[in-house]
Design an enzyme around this catalytic site. Sequence first.
Site: not given
Length: 572
Positions: A75, A136
């Site tokens: 990610c 993130h």
Amino acid sequence: MPLRKMKIPFLLLFFLWEAESHAASRPNIILVMADDLGIGDPGCYGNKTLRTPNIDRLASEGVKLTQHLAASPLCTPSRAAFMTGRYPVRSGMASQSLPGVFLFTASSGGLPTNEITFAKLLKDQSYSTALIGKWHLGMSCHSKTDFCHHPLHHGFSYFYGISLTNLRDCKPGEGSVFTWGFRKVVFIPLQIIGITLLTLAALSCLGLLRVPLGVFFSLLFLAALILTLFLGFLHYFRPLNCFMMRNYEITQQPMSYDNLTQRNTEAPFLLVLSYLHVHTALFSSKEFASKSKHGVYGDAVEEMDWSVGQILNLLDELKLANNTLIYFTSDQGAHVEEVSSKGEIHGGSNGIYKGGKANNWEGGIRIPGILRWPRVIQAGQKIDEPTSNMDIFPTVAKLAGAPLPEDRIIDGHDLMPLLQGKSQRSDHEFLFHYCNAYLNAVRWHPQNSTSIWKAFLFTPKFDPVGSNGCFSTHVCFCSGNYVTHHDPPLLFDISKDPRERNPVTPATEPRFHEILKVMQEAADRHTKTLPEVPNQFSWDNFLWKPWLQLCCPSSGLSCQCNREKQDKRLSH
């Protein structure tokens, strides 16, 4: 209120009206990124049982890329590459240790302030920019209010979502992603202490060894300390790391999964819609629960598809579809090791491809890539050339009239010549696949050839042997005893063997050594362009820092509030 009759907020209408006033030559741009969605999940990529009519509609009305590749199979680094058009190793967003993503909101690492995102470039061209969903890429550097890595410091004018990621630990009853770590740092040490205490007690009772009382107290104190820290971690991780924000303000801590996707679709018009779907913990609204043929995972995919449909319908309603470029993708392949404590499969499908999230087999990096722009991009196309999620950066920059930065290397290439049929070949002759900060594989698409060569310098050790993932550690790691190095590299022709089952050898490919030599020379040229940059995943940057921890104002030590509920009451 029925889902399809939800009212459109004034802010969304205002944003779209503003977008409509742009010159026709500069399109509105919607970038939609799913989380952990496998290339085998959407119907347009071959799935026969998951219902994704809206994603399929995008593909039928636009272009489907069949060899669209994530710059990283994890990610955080994949999203850093997507935002900047650069390999994450160039910005220090590739880890040199086992953890490859940020796990705490109060870490000091993140997307460096000197990196330029496409949001910055478009904002400079008078675009209104917004990010809805998952970030993130870090939050703060030195104090909890400097927000140096925050989306609003990287070109977005509006942010509504989560700063970290959606984890099992964020949803009560869904287990933990830290199980492997707990075993290493909690359960095994407690077992050792317990065995040591019993052994010393037995030896003392038998008169074979005189053990000072302080030794017993010290061991008991150490066991109590480990247990206290463990229980504290379990109690506080969720509120400290799983919260919703609107710009710089926490609106819900810990976050609730109730109607979360519906809340996203009610947010102002966005530049980037970064779904929490279908990363675990899986969730769906009651209207979608238990409706799919693939359990809770399928429910989540189908609700995400519904949300994509709401965007398409709104663009049609406001007559903005013809001047809007839409891109749909995933940040990396499906997480094949995601199995719940009850044995339910919570990961998606990577189709025919080997591996998945966290490794560079095709299943980990080959992702959906769909682009639609009516009247500009011919509908119903399928392009088999290698492309990258880094290509979005130069593509949208050029469409917005923004010059590319000249003080750094941009690894992505403008996709429009390929999408419009002005070019038949990808500009990526070579692509470099990293596992964290380590060069893992090289891809070569020679000119005047249909071959696509892929050479692995190392591969992960799947566990159990013969499986399709690293189930004992939940994800595959990139170094040490977790990988097998190959000398000479493991070589595949992806154009003939997309499943990566049969590596070529000098006996089966006469040009074996010549091909590897060309790829090695390309890798050497590439590595010479990599500057030495601060490691955003150093232990100092990665570990939790209490002074960077964000909490709801006036919530005390509990770090709990629900302004979402308060705002909803005020709006009625």
